[in-house]
Scaffold this active site. Structure first.
Site, PDB file in Angstrom:
ATOM      1  N   SER A   1      44.177-125.593 -81.478  1.00 50.27           N
ATOM      2  CA  SER A   1      43.185-125.831 -80.410  1.00 50.27           C
ATOM      3  C   SER A   1      42.779-124.525 -79.729  1.00 50.27           C
ATOM      4  O   SER A   1      43.096-124.304 -78.564  1.00 50.27           O
ATOM      5  CB  SER A   1      43.722-126.838 -79.387  1.00 50.27           C
ATOM      6  OG  SER A   1      45.036-126.536 -78.972  1.00 50.27           O
TER       7      SER A   1
ATOM      8  N   SER B   1      52.698-119.488 -84.434  1.00 49.62           N
ATOM      9  CA  SER B   1      53.281-119.012 -83.171  1.00 49.62           C
ATOM     10  C   SER B   1      54.606-119.708 -82.871  1.00 49.62           C
ATOM     11  O   SER B   1      55.397-119.225 -82.058  1.00 49.62           O
ATOM     12  CB  SER B   1      52.306-119.241 -82.011  1.00 49.62           C
ATOM     13  OG  SER B   1      52.025-120.623 -81.868  1.00 49.62           O
ATOM     14  N   GLY B   2      54.841-120.848 -83.515  1.00 47.86           N
ATOM     15  CA  GLY B   2      56.082-121.591 -83.293  1.00 47.86           C
ATOM     16  C   GLY B   2      55.862-122.953 -82.662  1.00 47.86           C
ATOM     17  O   GLY B   2      56.822-123.619 -82.261  1.00 47.86           O
ATOM     18  N   LYS B   3      54.612-123.377 -82.582  1.00 51.44           N
ATOM     19  CA  LYS B   3      54.273-124.658 -81.941  1.00 51.44           C
ATOM     20  C   LYS B   3      55.018-125.836 -82.559  1.00 51.44           C
ATOM     21  O   LYS B   3      55.671-126.613 -81.864  1.00 51.44           O
ATOM     22  CB  LYS B   3      52.762-124.930 -82.049  1.00 51.44           C
ATOM     23  CG  LYS B   3      51.863-123.932 -81.402  1.00 51.44           C
ATOM     24  CD  LYS B   3      50.410-124.315 -81.555  1.00 51.44           C
ATOM     25  CE  LYS B   3      49.975-124.430 -83.002  1.00 51.44           C
ATOM     26  NZ  LYS B   3      50.113-123.158 -83.757  1.00 51.44           N
TER      27      LYS B   3
ATOM     28  N   GLY C   1      48.535-122.683 -79.495  1.00 52.01           N
ATOM     29  CA  GLY C   1      48.885-121.290 -79.765  1.00 52.01           C
ATOM     30  C   GLY C   1      48.360-120.873 -81.122  1.00 52.01           C
ATOM     31  O   GLY C   1      47.852-121.696 -81.899  1.00 52.01           O
ATOM     32  N   LEU C   2      48.477-119.609 -81.418  1.00 53.38           N
ATOM     33  CA  LEU C   2      48.023-119.090 -82.706  1.00 53.38           C
ATOM     34  C   LEU C   2      48.756-119.772 -83.864  1.00 53.38           C
ATOM     35  O   LEU C   2      49.872-120.276 -83.681  1.00 53.38           O
ATOM     36  CB  LEU C   2      48.283-117.584 -82.775  1.00 53.38           C
ATOM     37  CG  LEU C   2      47.352-116.672 -81.972  1.00 53.38           C
ATOM     38  CD1 LEU C   2      47.924-115.262 -81.934  1.00 53.38           C
ATOM     39  CD2 LEU C   2      45.945-116.667 -82.564  1.00 53.38           C
ATOM     40  N   PRO C   3      48.159-119.786 -85.048  1.00 56.96           N
ATOM     41  CA  PRO C   3      48.889-120.287 -86.215  1.00 56.96           C
ATOM     42  C   PRO C   3      50.194-119.507 -86.403  1.00 56.96           C
ATOM     43  O   PRO C   3      50.217-118.285 -86.268  1.00 56.96           O
ATOM     44  CB  PRO C   3      47.917-120.012 -87.377  1.00 56.96           C
ATOM     45  CG  PRO C   3      46.558-119.994 -86.745  1.00 56.96           C
ATOM     46  CD  PRO C   3      46.761-119.393 -85.389  1.00 56.96           C
TER      47      PRO C   3
END
Length: 241
Positions: free
Chosen positions: A152, A83-85, A79-81
């Site tokens: 990624s 985003s909460g990953k 996910g985007l920087p």
């Protein structure tokens, strides 16, 4: 971390057998007052119990009840920087650890700290993802599952990971850029917008959304706890049997 050696296990088994047999001999002697009977009983008991234990273990080895079959899997958070990953992946890892399965946590920041100067171009990122794929393969060959979180941003690198590792589960942590900016307390997006950071997904670099993610978590409408529950249930259903 300490690992039980075969020698230690053997010594523990022998010492326990000595303690148990001696206890039996003492009880027999106290009841009957005959040392010869106590010794004979102890010897017979030792031989019988060793044999019975072997048969018992062989029988239980064939019984599937109570066993959990775990296929090594890889949870790939993308996910985007901001985003909460990482937040969700950390909590998922904590929940899966409670199941006492072999598990490792891999996060982009930790890896970049270990391997500095990787670069952020498309080629650099794809090469980096290939390294991570090899790492995950090595862990899976040792029956260790992984929880990995990386931006990624490119389809080809995520496809390469899927082809390299077994039981790859793509978790797309979805959030719009404005939401990510609001969560950015370190100013990464501001630095990207000012030009200080280059090749920043969501600003001056593309993020290609996954088209076939096994799980999609929209963090604009799903809480962290809800997301964790969804992901853990998916893993339990498909890979812990």
């Amino acid at each position: 971390m300490y690992k039980e050696t075969n020698k230690r296990t053997l010594v523990k088994g022998v010492t326990w057998r000595v303690v148990a047999t001696t206890t039996t001999m003492v009880i027999v002697y106290l009841f009957f007052g005959r040392l010869d009977l106590a010794i004979a009983t102890g010897m017979i008991e030792s031989v019988l119990k060793i044999g019975l234990f072997w048969v018992h273990e062989k029988a239980w080895f064939k019984v599937r009840w109570g066993k959990i079959r775990i296929e090594p899997f890889n949870l790939w958070f993308t996910g985007l920087p901001l985003s909460g990953k990482t937040t969700i992946a950390d909590k998922v890892y904590e929940e899966l650890e409670k199941l006492q399965i072999p598990l490792e946590r891999i996060d982009s920041k930790d890896i970049r700290d270990l391997i500095p100067n990787i670069g952020y171009s498309r080629e650099d990122r794809n090469r980096h993802m290939h390294r991570i794929g090899n790492l995950i393969c090595t862990l899976q060959n040792n029956s260790i599952s992984t929880v990995a979180s990386f931006v990624s941003p490119y389809k080809e690198s995520r496809k390469a990971i899927r082809e390299m590792v077994n039981n790859n589960i793509i978790v797309y942590v979805k959030a719009n850029v404005e939401t990510c900016k609001r969560r950015d307390h370190k100013g990464a997006y501001a630095k990207a917008l000012s030009g200080e950071f280059k090749n920043f997904p969501g600003v001056d670099e593309v993020y290609e959304e996954p088209e076939h993610a096994e799980i999609t978590i929209d963090t604009d409408s799903t809480s962290v706890d809800e997301a964790v529950d969804i992901i853990v249930k998916y893993v339990k259903k498909h890979y812990i049997k």
